[in-house]
Each structure stands twice: as structure tokens, then as C-alpha cells.
Design an enzyme around this catalytic site. Structure first.
Site, PDB file in Angstrom:
ATOM      1  N   ASN A  85       0.836  -1.203   0.000  1.00  0.00           N
ATOM      2  CA  ASN A  85       0.000   0.000   0.000  1.00  0.00           C
ATOM      3  C   ASN A  85       0.867   1.247   0.000  1.00  0.00           C
ATOM      4  O   ASN A  85       2.023   1.211   0.419  1.00  0.00           O
ATOM      5  CB  ASN A  85      -0.940   0.019   1.201  1.00  0.00           C
ATOM      6  CG  ASN A  85      -0.232   0.119   2.546  1.00  0.00           C
ATOM      7  OD1 ASN A  85      -0.133  -0.870   3.255  1.00  0.00           O
ATOM      8  ND2 ASN A  85       0.265   1.297   2.905  1.00  0.00           N
ATOM      9  N   THR A  87       1.415   4.764   1.805  1.00  0.00           N
ATOM     10  CA  THR A  87       1.100   5.313   3.124  1.00  0.00           C
ATOM     11  C   THR A  87       0.903   6.817   3.008  1.00  0.00           C
ATOM     12  O   THR A  87       1.753   7.527   2.468  1.00  0.00           O
ATOM     13  CB  THR A  87       2.222   5.010   4.127  1.00  0.00           C
ATOM     14  OG1 THR A  87       2.326   3.584   4.281  1.00  0.00           O
ATOM     15  CG2 THR A  87       1.931   5.620   5.478  1.00  0.00           C
ATOM     16  N   LYS A 109      -3.013   3.303   2.827  1.00  0.00           N
ATOM     17  CA  LYS A 109      -3.210   3.388   4.273  1.00  0.00           C
ATOM     18  C   LYS A 109      -3.148   4.857   4.658  1.00  0.00           C
ATOM     19  O   LYS A 109      -2.133   5.528   4.412  1.00  0.00           O
ATOM     20  CB  LYS A 109      -2.162   2.593   5.047  1.00  0.00           C
ATOM     21  CG  LYS A 109      -2.373   2.692   6.549  1.00  0.00           C
ATOM     22  CD  LYS A 109      -1.547   1.695   7.330  1.00  0.00           C
ATOM     23  CE  LYS A 109      -0.184   2.209   7.657  1.00  0.00           C
ATOM     24  NZ  LYS A 109       0.492   1.347   8.674  1.00  0.00           N
ATOM     25  N   LYS A 111      -3.341   7.810   7.493  1.00  0.00           N
ATOM     26  CA  LYS A 111      -3.214   8.141   8.910  1.00  0.00           C
ATOM     27  C   LYS A 111      -4.354   9.078   9.311  1.00  0.00           C
ATOM     28  O   LYS A 111      -4.647  10.062   8.618  1.00  0.00           O
ATOM     29  CB  LYS A 111      -1.876   8.815   9.188  1.00  0.00           C
ATOM     30  CG  LYS A 111      -0.692   7.873   9.039  1.00  0.00           C
ATOM     31  CD  LYS A 111      -0.696   6.797  10.098  1.00  0.00           C
ATOM     32  CE  LYS A 111       0.497   5.868   9.955  1.00  0.00           C
ATOM     33  NZ  LYS A 111       0.531   4.819  10.991  1.00  0.00           N
ATOM     34  N   ASP A 142      -5.574   4.263   9.792  1.00  0.00           N
ATOM     35  CA  ASP A 142      -4.742   3.896  10.939  1.00  0.00           C
ATOM     36  C   ASP A 142      -4.790   5.024  11.955  1.00  0.00           C
ATOM     37  O   ASP A 142      -4.310   6.126  11.693  1.00  0.00           O
ATOM     38  CB  ASP A 142      -3.302   3.653  10.477  1.00  0.00           C
ATOM     39  CG  ASP A 142      -2.391   3.203  11.607  1.00  0.00           C
ATOM     40  OD1 ASP A 142      -2.877   3.000  12.737  1.00  0.00           O
ATOM     41  OD2 ASP A 142      -1.178   3.045  11.359  1.00  0.00           O
ATOM     42  N   ASN A 144      -3.575   4.630  15.172  1.00  0.00           N
ATOM     43  CA  ASN A 144      -2.508   4.456  16.162  1.00  0.00           C
ATOM     44  C   ASN A 144      -3.031   4.467  17.596  1.00  0.00           C
ATOM     45  O   ASN A 144      -2.375   4.996  18.506  1.00  0.00           O
ATOM     46  CB  ASN A 144      -1.423   5.523  15.996  1.00  0.00           C
ATOM     47  CG  ASN A 144      -0.691   5.410  14.667  1.00  0.00           C
ATOM     48  OD1 ASN A 144      -0.664   6.359  13.891  1.00  0.00           O
ATOM     49  ND2 ASN A 144      -0.108   4.255  14.389  1.00  0.00           N
ATOM     50  N   GLU A 168      -7.133   0.146  11.287  1.00  0.00           N
ATOM     51  CA  GLU A 168      -5.975  -0.348  12.024  1.00  0.00           C
ATOM     52  C   GLU A 168      -5.847   0.361  13.365  1.00  0.00           C
ATOM     53  O   GLU A 168      -5.820   1.587  13.424  1.00  0.00           O
ATOM     54  CB  GLU A 168      -4.710  -0.133  11.183  1.00  0.00           C
ATOM     55  CG  GLU A 168      -3.441  -0.657  11.804  1.00  0.00           C
ATOM     56  CD  GLU A 168      -2.256  -0.539  10.854  1.00  0.00           C
ATOM     57  OE1 GLU A 168      -1.160  -0.178  11.339  1.00  0.00           O
ATOM     58  OE2 GLU A 168      -2.412  -0.804   9.648  1.00  0.00           O
ATOM     59  N   ASP A 191      -2.157  -3.478  15.536  1.00  0.00           N
ATOM     60  CA  ASP A 191      -0.758  -3.157  15.238  1.00  0.00           C
ATOM     61  C   ASP A 191      -0.001  -2.862  16.529  1.00  0.00           C
ATOM     62  O   ASP A 191       0.804  -3.664  16.983  1.00  0.00           O
ATOM     63  CB  ASP A 191      -0.694  -1.963  14.289  1.00  0.00           C
ATOM     64  CG  ASP A 191       0.737  -1.572  13.936  1.00  0.00           C
ATOM     65  OD1 ASP A 191       1.670  -2.349  14.228  1.00  0.00           O
ATOM     66  OD2 ASP A 191       0.942  -0.491  13.355  1.00  0.00           O
ATOM     67  N   LYS A 215       5.531  -6.925  12.256  1.00  0.00           N
ATOM     68  CA  LYS A 215       6.760  -6.277  11.813  1.00  0.00           C
ATOM     69  C   LYS A 215       7.934  -7.189  12.172  1.00  0.00           C
ATOM     70  O   LYS A 215       7.979  -7.753  13.269  1.00  0.00           O
ATOM     71  CB  LYS A 215       6.930  -4.912  12.477  1.00  0.00           C
ATOM     72  CG  LYS A 215       5.848  -3.889  12.121  1.00  0.00           C
ATOM     73  CD  LYS A 215       6.090  -2.588  12.863  1.00  0.00           C
ATOM     74  CE  LYS A 215       5.156  -1.471  12.404  1.00  0.00           C
ATOM     75  NZ  LYS A 215       3.759  -1.679  12.834  1.00  0.00           N
TER      76      LYS A 215
END
Length: 324
Positions: A85, A87, A109, A111, A142, A144, A168, A191, A215
Site C-alpha cells: 500500500n 502510506t 493506508k 493516517k 490507521d 494508532n 488499524e 498493530d 513487523k
């Protein structure tokens, strides 16, 4: 390998160790410069780039990944390229649109939940990405772990209008993720909840996610991450820790060795850095990365040289915890 043998192996590689500091194009999760160290061994180059706040015990897994790359190499791949993807950092809609248009990726993806920004900013960014991809592209967001359950419900309801593949880490804790998952009609990926080998098993047991993001460095290398994936049994997305191409190559090797790879991976992150340590950076082409190792180039590396002393100290401290 533990104790004195581990320290001796690390000490034997320190003569070739080089430290780097590469500025980022855009602040990404609070980071403006990506720092790390590279070691060279009989199997090639390995990267050790734990973030500044990580202590020796946590750094040991990152060191194990670097040692695997430098001394043992990786398992045989089952594919010769890995879909990835693009980012999109927490930038404005015009910049987000341009990033996606310039990439060859069909998955983005994005943020969201950036401190100091609003849900309206997120909506505008995701809307711009949808316009750039068209109806056939895939979008994942995402957060976070920045939202509580109520905020996540509201945000995903609005952002879901643009057709999301999954969200995510919308919330920080497993309990919050599990509660949210019971009340939204959208797959969730874990994640930040996964930093140790046992974490994916806890995610599955809690019913907190449909997908796990793995990861290579934080899990101790490619072989260790493959064991985690097998034990967990959930679909895997392989992501980077915003490494140089040397570190990215370990993530690519992990994705290439997985028996199934149902989602594009978050490994096309070289575009977030202003430079690289290799003459042939691992950059995406037509939405995929080639499966290959990456070797540090002395000339390119010299442009990003940093003081190696702190990294030698961190490596030796981490070596005390290898295998623990």
C-alpha cells in the site's frame, strides 16, 4: 543464543557497524529523523533501528532481526514480489491526493486521529484518497490507538462512507478493541497491540481484531515472526517500522515467506524518507516490491552518517537479553 556467546557475536560485528540518521519528508508518528545502525555479516546486511524510548530488553528483538539478516539469511520465499500500500501521512487533502496519484499502488493506508487535527480533517483526507484511487482501490485507516470506543464508533461511521477495507488500531487497549469490534461492521487490525511474540495470541483470545499487523524487527526477525503468524492463525499484514531499505528487506522476506498473503503490505515506506543507505532502494513499482536483499552502499551511507558510539552501546546492552 544467550549470554557470552551472544555478546561475542555482536562484538564481532561492531567493527563493520555504521550508524545513520535520515530526515523524513513529513513528520510521521512524531518522528522527523529516522535513526539506526547497520551491521554486515556473512549473509549480508542487517538493520538495528529500535526507537529511542525502547530499553535493552525490547531492543533485543530488534537486534535478533539484524543478526538473522547478517549471519543466517532468510527462509525461502514463496512469491517473487509483495503487493504493497501507499502510506498517506496526516497531510492535507491536496497532498494526500498527489501522494496516491504518484504511486502505483491500488491500496492506501491513511493516517487519521493526528493530535491537533479534527475528524473533519480525517474525512477530507480520506475523501481525497478515494477520489485518487477511484472506486476500485482499497483504503485502510490507521488511528494508532488514539480514539476511545465512542470516538472510534463515530469516526468509523463517517469514514466508512468512503468504503474502508479495515481500520488499524482504532483504540489503544485490547478491551477497547474487543468492545468496538462487537459494535461496528468493519474488520479491525491490531498493530500497536503486537510488540511481543505472545501478543498476537492475546489479540485473538480477546476477540480484539480480525487481522494482525506484524513487523519483522519488533518480533525478533523473519523466522520468529513466521512462528507468531502460524500460532495466531489470523490473516497477516506485514508492515515496516519506517526503516532504510536494509531493514525493509527483512519485512519483504517475511511477507514473501508467508503461505498466504491476502492483503497488501505496509512496506512501501521509502517514500517517507529523504534518502536511503543503498544504491538501489526498495521502492514500489506498479503496486509491488521485489523480493530481494538490500546492501548498504558506502557512498550513499556516508551522506547520512551518524555517531556510532550510542548504537554500539545499545547493541551491547540489548545482546544481554538475546533469547530471553
Amino acid at each position: 543464543m544467550t549470554g557470552a556467546p551472544a555478546r561475542d557475536e555482536v562484538a564481532g560485528l561492531l567493527d563493520s557497524m555504521r550508524a545513520f540518521a535520515i530526515p523524513m519528508r513529513t513528520r510521521f508518528r512524531g518522528i522527523t529523523v529516522r535513526e539506526g545502525a547497520l551491521i554486515e555479516g556473512p549473509a549480508g546486511w542487517g538493520e538495528f533501528s529500535p526507537f529511542a524510548e525502547y530499553g535493552p530488553r525490547e531492543c533485543a528483538r530488534w537486534l535478533a532481526c539484524a543478526l538473522e539478516a547478517a549471519t543466517a539469511g532468510w527462509p525461502a520465499p514463496v512469491r517473487d514480489q509483495v503487493p504493497v500500500n501507499v502510506t498517506v501521512p496526516a497531510v492535507g487533502p491536496a497532498a494526500a491526493h498527489a501522494l496516491v496519484t504518484a504511486s502505483g499502488c491500488r491500496t492506501a493506508k491513511v493516517k487519521v486521529a493526528e493530535p491537533g487535527q479534527s475528524l473533519a480533517d480525517d474525512v477530507a483526507r480520506v475523501e481525497a484518497v478515494r477520489d485518487a484511487l477511484g472506486s476500485g482501490g482499497a483504503i485502510r485507516v490507521d488511528a494508532n490507538g488514539a480514539w476511545d470506543v465512542g470516538q472510534a464508533r463515530r469516526a468509523l461511521r463517517e469514514l466508512g462512507a468512503f468504503g474502508l477495507e479495515y481500520a488499524e488500531q482504532p483504540c489503544a487497549t485490547l478491551a477497547e478493541m474487543a468492545e468496538l469490534r462487537r459494535t461496528v461492521d468493519m474488520p479491525l487490525a491490531a498493530d500497536e497491540s503486537i510488540r511481543r511474540a505472545e501478543d498476537p495470541l492475546a489479540v485473538r483470545a480477546a476477540g480484539a481484531a480480525d487481522i494482525v499487523v506484524l513487523k519483522a524487527q519488533p518480533l525478533g526477525g523473519v523466522r520468529a515472526a513466521l512462528r507468531v503468524a502460524r500460532a495466531c492463525g489470523l490473516p497477516v499484514v506485514v508492515s515496516s517500522a519506517v526503516e532504510s531499505s536494509v531493514g525493509l528487506a527483512a519485512g519483504v522476506a517475511l511477507a514473501a515467506a508467508l503461505p498466504e498473503l491476502p492483503y497488501a503490505c505496509g512496506l512501501a515506506t521509502m517514500s517517507l524518507l529523504t534518502g536511503d543507505v543503498t544504491a538501489e532502494p526498495l521502492t514500489e513499482r506498479d503496486g509491488a516490491l521485489p523480493v530481494r536483499a538490500a546492501a548498504a552502499d558506502p557512498e550513499r551511507l556516508s551522506a547520512w552518517d551518524a555517531d556510532p558510539a550510542p548504537w554500539r552501546a545499545r547493541m551491547l546492552a540489548a545482546a544481554e537479553f538475546l533469547g530471553s
